[in-house]
Design a protein around this motif. Structure first.
Motif, PDB file in Angstrom:
ATOM      1  N   GLY A 271       9.874   4.154  10.572  1.00 37.44           N
ATOM      2  CA  GLY A 271      10.367   3.901  11.918  1.00 37.44           C
ATOM      3  C   GLY A 271      10.949   5.139  12.560  1.00 37.44           C
ATOM      4  N   ASP A 272      11.761   5.875  11.814  1.00 41.02           N
ATOM      5  CA  ASP A 272      12.333   7.114  12.342  1.00 41.02           C
ATOM      6  C   ASP A 272      11.255   8.149  12.627  1.00 41.02           C
ATOM      7  N   ARG A 273      10.247   8.175  11.760  1.00 41.75           N
ATOM      8  CA  ARG A 273       9.157   9.136  11.921  1.00 41.75           C
ATOM      9  C   ARG A 273       8.427   8.889  13.241  1.00 41.75           C
ATOM     10  N   GLY A 274       8.049   7.641  13.481  1.00 43.51           N
ATOM     11  CA  GLY A 274       7.339   7.318  14.721  1.00 43.51           C
ATOM     12  C   GLY A 274       8.191   7.563  15.945  1.00 43.51           C
ATOM     13  N   ALA A 275       9.478   7.236  15.851  1.00 44.17           N
ATOM     14  CA  ALA A 275      10.371   7.445  16.989  1.00 44.17           C
ATOM     15  C   ALA A 275      10.514   8.920  17.308  1.00 44.17           C
ATOM     16  N   LEU A 276      10.607   9.758  16.286  1.00 37.95           N
ATOM     17  CA  LEU A 276      10.742  11.196  16.499  1.00 37.95           C
ATOM     18  C   LEU A 276       9.499  11.770  17.169  1.00 37.95           C
ATOM     19  N   VAL A 277       8.322  11.404  16.682  1.00 38.93           N
ATOM     20  CA  VAL A 277       7.090  11.936  17.270  1.00 38.93           C
ATOM     21  C   VAL A 277       6.946  11.475  18.720  1.00 38.93           C
ATOM     22  N   ALA A 278       7.272  10.207  18.991  1.00 34.38           N
ATOM     23  CA  ALA A 278       7.193   9.694  20.355  1.00 34.38           C
ATOM     24  C   ALA A 278       8.151  10.431  21.279  1.00 34.38           C
ATOM     25  N   GLU A 279       9.360  10.713  20.799  1.00 32.04           N
ATOM     26  CA  GLU A 279      10.341  11.417  21.619  1.00 32.04           C
ATOM     27  C   GLU A 279       9.927  12.863  21.851  1.00 32.04           C
ATOM     28  N   ALA A 280       9.364  13.511  20.844  1.00 27.84           N
ATOM     29  CA  ALA A 280       8.856  14.871  21.022  1.00 27.84           C
ATOM     30  C   ALA A 280       7.746  14.894  22.063  1.00 27.84           C
ATOM     31  N   ALA A 281       6.840  13.906  22.007  1.00 25.63           N
ATOM     32  CA  ALA A 281       5.750  13.837  22.985  1.00 25.63           C
ATOM     33  C   ALA A 281       6.282  13.608  24.390  1.00 25.63           C
ATOM     34  N   ARG A 282       7.338  12.831  24.514  1.00 22.89           N
ATOM     35  CA  ARG A 282       7.922  12.579  25.834  1.00 22.89           C
ATOM     36  C   ARG A 282       8.570  13.833  26.423  1.00 22.89           C
ATOM     37  N   ALA A 283       9.254  14.589  25.558  1.00 18.16           N
ATOM     38  CA  ALA A 283      10.114  15.664  26.052  1.00 18.16           C
ATOM     39  C   ALA A 283       9.394  16.983  26.276  1.00 18.16           C
ATOM     40  N   ALA A 284       8.327  17.248  25.540  1.00 15.03           N
ATOM     41  CA  ALA A 284       7.787  18.604  25.479  1.00 15.03           C
ATOM     42  C   ALA A 284       6.414  18.724  26.120  1.00 15.03           C
ATOM     43  N   GLN A 285       6.105  19.944  26.533  1.00 11.12           N
ATOM     44  CA  GLN A 285       4.759  20.286  26.982  1.00 11.12           C
ATOM     45  C   GLN A 285       3.841  20.596  25.807  1.00 11.12           C
TER      46      GLN A 285
END
Length: 360
Positions: A184-198
């Motif tokens: 769960g933490d893994r998926g949340a981290l990747v999703a947040e990175a995709a949201r925040a970064a270019q």
């Protein structure tokens, strides 16, 4: 990129005195214990680096390898997007900061707002980690280094996982972190990175499990609207049949006395195996094909195992009759783009080889 060499040398110099006063046997024991924990299948809920002796031993042992793996991954991104450089970099789970050293090696001429290089101003960098001893040592190494650009990094203690909010930025790096997290933490981290970064670059160990975590992250990044810039020639499904093989690469690392003490042997180097993905929201030009295994030499021939843009996995045979392309194949390394730009130029004025190498 030649600029990476001074940064690599500066890192070695910064690490050189790290274990002064720590008995070699204690350092070796700390490294062996930490390696066993990092390779474990069970994610941890607490930082693995507990105190300065842990951090110093592990940094001296692991930072050079992490630096080389991340640098190779970032340089592949830089090759795919030569007009881009990150002005705002967030390194998630960065510990002692190997990835920010790698970013400095890759883009020494800092960008400005929007990742436009050469527009003035310097890169802003933030390292997030939940282990305060790792952050403290990372700060110490960076501020005392020969690389002025590393002295203004923000080192912030943060819980990595669900609930993490990242600032909008140009680049997020996540290296050797996913194994420490629950699904769960893994998926949340990747999703947040995709949201925040270019651009998002994720690096994992070059093991079947590391590749599996990386490919799951790749799928999440593509699902979030990013496109793969490297190492893959495309953003489609990985052509490797699950359970049959795994995609990984190797970076050459100089071995310290601590490396030799822990692992034995006398070689002055070792190869760090890693899997990675670099995905972006801007225009990038992935390679047409990439060498995904060590090239094999036969009499008058080179055999290249390739992942290609349109044909999936295939073996290409390049023989002496292909002239300059054969010479390029002899120089090709695991992880290289194929065909190399110089080979395309040398073989034909229109950018195509005079002869198409045979497919095996």
């Amino acid at each position: 990129m030649n600029a990476s060499l001074p940064t690599a040398e500066a890192l070695r110099a910064a690490l050189a005195g790290l274990l002064d006063g720590l008995p070699p046997s204690q350092a070796a024991q700390a490294v062996e214990r930490l390696i066993a924990n990092y390779r474990g299948a069970t994610p941890t809920g607490t930082p693995l680096l507990r105190d300065r002796s842990d951090v110093a031993a592990y940094a001296a042992y692991r930072m050079p390898a992490t630096f080389e793996a991340v640098r190779s991954s970032l340089e592949a991104l830089a090759d795919a997007a030569p007009g881009w450089a990150p002005a705002r970099h967030v390194d998630v789970g960065g510990g002692t900061g190997a990835a920010v050293w790698a970013a400095e090696a890759t883009w020494p001429d800092h960008g400005d707002e929007g990742g436009v290089p050469g527009a003035g101003g310097g890169r802003t960098t933030t390292v997030l980690d939940w282990a305060e001893p790792a952050l403290a040592l990372g700060r110490e190494l960076a501020t005392g280094s020969r690389v002025p650009a590393l002295r203004d990094i923000e080192w912030r203690r943060t819980r990595i996982g669900t609930g993490l909010k990242l600032p909008e930025c140009d680049l997020v790096t996540v290296s050797y972190v996913l194994n420490e997290l629950t699904d769960g933490d893994r998926g949340a981290l990747v999703a947040e990175a995709a949201r925040a970064a270019q651009a998002v670059v994720i690096v994992e160990p070059g093991t079947p499990d590391g590749y599996q975590r990386m490919i799951e992250a790749r799928d999440l990044l593509i699902g979030a609207g990013l496109r793969v810039a490297a190492p893959c020639p495309h953003s489609g499904a990985c052509p490797i049949e699950p359970g049959t093989d795994w995609c990984h690469f190797a970076a050459r690392v100089s071995r310290s006395s601590l490396h030799r003490q822990v692992k034995g042997g006398s070689l002055a180097y070792e190869d760090e195996k890693f899997s990675y993905v670099a995905a972006v929201r801007f225009d990038a030009d992935p390679v047409r094909a990439r060498v995904i295994r060590k090239p094999q030499t036969r009499k008058g021939q080179m055999l290249l195992d390739l992942c290609t843009e349109t044909d999936g996995l295939r073996r290409e045979t390049v023989s002496k009759r292909h002239g300059p392309l054969y010479r390029s194949a002899r120089d090709a390394s695991w992880g290289d783009a194929w065909p190399p730009h110089d080979a395309r130029r040398d073989n034909a004025p229109d950018g195509s080889p005079d002869h198409s190498p045979e497919s095996g």
